[in-house]
Write an enzyme that holds these catalytic residues in place. Structure first.
Site, mmCIF file in Angstrom:
data_model
loop_
_atom_site.group_PDB
_atom_site.id
_atom_site.type_symbol
_atom_site.label_atom_id
_atom_site.label_comp_id
_atom_site.label_asym_id
_atom_site.label_seq_id
_atom_site.Cartn_x
_atom_site.Cartn_y
_atom_site.Cartn_z
ATOM 1 N N GLU A 216 57.702 -13.976 -36.657
ATOM 2 C CA GLU A 216 58.081 -14.150 -38.057
ATOM 3 C C GLU A 216 59.597 -14.031 -38.121
ATOM 4 O O GLU A 216 60.150 -12.938 -38.055
ATOM 5 C CB GLU A 216 57.402 -13.090 -38.936
ATOM 6 C CG GLU A 216 55.883 -13.142 -38.909
ATOM 7 C CD GLU A 216 55.322 -14.417 -39.516
ATOM 8 O OE1 GLU A 216 56.069 -15.128 -40.221
ATOM 9 O OE2 GLU A 216 54.141 -14.717 -39.279
ATOM 10 N N CYS A 250 64.104 -12.035 -45.608
ATOM 11 C CA CYS A 250 63.994 -13.209 -44.736
ATOM 12 C C CYS A 250 63.677 -14.477 -45.504
ATOM 13 O O CYS A 250 63.993 -15.576 -45.033
ATOM 14 C CB CYS A 250 62.956 -12.967 -43.648
ATOM 15 S SG CYS A 250 61.301 -12.603 -44.277
#
Length: 471
Positions: A216, A250
């Site tokens: 991720e 993110c």
């Protein structure tokens, strides 16, 4: 709490693997009990968790921790508990008529021992969120939080040790050396959240053991303002999405694309929205600090580089560095170009470059020319333009007419694509990531497959010919 010696990690993995070998398919009751303990950890220690993260950041909004970490983890646990029976049930699979009366099914099995490496920006959510999925799938878990959040990491290690046997769930603390040793262990699955650069190193370390990985990562996630958008509404939602955790997210919008000629209006609306959300910065507990001096210096260097190359800087709310040197003012950059570092690197801070585009073709071309981002945001009411953007660009996930909220959907997968990651989790998607769906064919006592065994001859030719006509 003492940090782990890298040499002790092998022994801890061996102990977890031995424990798994004694319980290769944990019952629903066992899995629910482990999830129940995670829920208790989340609910009963939320205040302490928020305080530890605040200490690590030197100023982190407790409200943001409650929303983006504690709430999301609690929701993930509740969702897993509600759906666990269905997820673990063997699944009937269609069997082609030529193989009747045989039947197919899939049996979801735990992988074994899972390693999870969590980053510093949302240390609780990105530690326990993947652990929820791994535990629901019946695995043992070793968890390595970031060395940049030492207060939180030590608290998590202590809380987990008080609720779990180390052979069930174990927290490994330590610095970069421990982290390198951790990702080199032969886990049955390795889950990493962090930067693309470090993700490449993790993937190479895991490859030596043929350890499957979920990465991720991040990237330059665009927000696209369509001419049909409500600019004032979009500005407030973009400001929130960008400035949550001071941009250290993110999936934060990394840059904003606006139609030619609308920069002045959009920057004005963004300024109004930012001042409404954060009237002050330095002494405002709602506005988070930058995690470290090094990261603060990197962000300042990005702004300076853009200035040196001709960008205009707009700071809707100023910051008093004497009050808190790690707070950084929300910063809009106008007139940016591709030569600037801010348009080449993932920003991961409260800086929003604004670029103009001429027509939808140009906007799509700009997005597709770069690496595939973790998120994309589109604002507008023109359904035809929206569908073109959704179909002609790649991104890990999308929110339309807002930012961030696709991450909170437990019935949708969350993950990247290309340079922004590989694999996904959340809800059933996380259960699948940490399970092996074993295909099983049940063959009855009388089966036509005997006609395909030697000695070969006319019967074989006739049967195979008949089957070929059916496909």
């Amino acid at each position: 709490m003492a940090q782990h010696d890298p040499s002790g990690l092998v022994a801890r993995l061996a102990a977890q693997r031995a424990a798994y070998s004694q319980e290769r398919w944990p019952t629903l009751a066992v899995r629910r009990d482990r999830l129940k303990r995670l829920r208790a950890l989340t609910r009963e220690h939320g205040t302490a968790i928020a305080a530890s993260i605040d200490a690590d950041f030197g100023g982190r909004s407790a409200h943001e921790t409650r929303l983006a970490e504690l709430f999301l983890v609690a929701a993930a646990i509740s969702h897993a508990e509600s759906h666990l029976r269905r997820w673990t049930r063997p699944r009937r699979v269609a069997t082609a008529a030529r193989f009747w009366p045989a039947r197919n099914r899939l049996l979801p099995q735990p992988l074994g021992v899972v390693g999870i490496v969590a980053p510093w920006n949302y240390p609780f959510q990105l530690s326990i969120g993947p652990a929820v999925a791994a535990i629901a799938a019946g695995n043992r878990v070793m968890l390595k939080p970031s060395e940049l959040t030492p207060h939180f990491s030590e608290l998590l290690a202590r809380l987990v040790a008080g609720l779990f046997d180390p052979d069930e769930l174990h927290v490994v603390t330590g610095g970069v050396e421990v982290g390198r040793a951790f990702v080199a262990l032969p886990f049955d699955h390795l889950f990493f959240t962090g930067s693309t650069a470090v993700g490449r190193q993790v993937a190479m370390a895991a490859a030596a053991n043929l350890t499957p990985v979920t990465l991720e990562l991040g990237g330059k996630s665009p927000a696209i303002l369509d001419p049909s958008a409500d600019m004032t509404q979009a500005a407030r939602r973009i400001a929130f999405g960008k400035l949550l955790n001071a941009g250290q997210t993110c999936i934060a919008p990394d840059y904003l694309m606006v139609p030619r000629g609308s920069t002045a209006k959009m920057s004005s609306d963004l300024g109004d929205a930012i001042r409404s959300l954060y009237p002050t910065i330095s002494d405002n507990p709602d506005y988070s600090a930058i995690i470290s001096d090094g990261h603060r210096d990197r962000l300042a260097a990005l702004v300076q580089d853009a200035c040196d190359k001709g960008a205009a800087v707009v700071e809707p709310v100023r910051v008093d560095l004497a009050t808190n040197a790690r707070k950084m003012a929300p910063t809009l950059l106008l007139g940016v170009n591709a030569s600037m570092r801010v348009m080449q690197e993932e920003i991961f801070g409260p800086i929003l470059p604004i670029i103009e585009y001429d027509g939808l073709d140009e906007a799509i071309a700009h997005v597709t020319a770069g690496e595939r981002p973790l998120a994309l945001y589109w604002f507008g009411t023109d359904a035809r333009s929206r569908e073109r953007v959704l179909r002609e660009t790649h991104a890990g996930g999308v929110t339309v007419n807002d930012c961030l909220w696709h991450l909170a959907q437990e019935d949708q997968p969350f993950g990247g694509i290309g340079a922004s990651g590989t694999g996904s989790y959340h809800g059933e998607w996380g259960f699948r990531t940490f399970s092996h769906f074993k295909p099983i064919l049940h063959q009855p006592a009388v089966a036509g497959t005997r006609f395909f065994q030697p000695p070969y001859g006319k019967t074989f030719d006739a049967m195979l010919g008949a089957l070929q006509k059916l496909i």
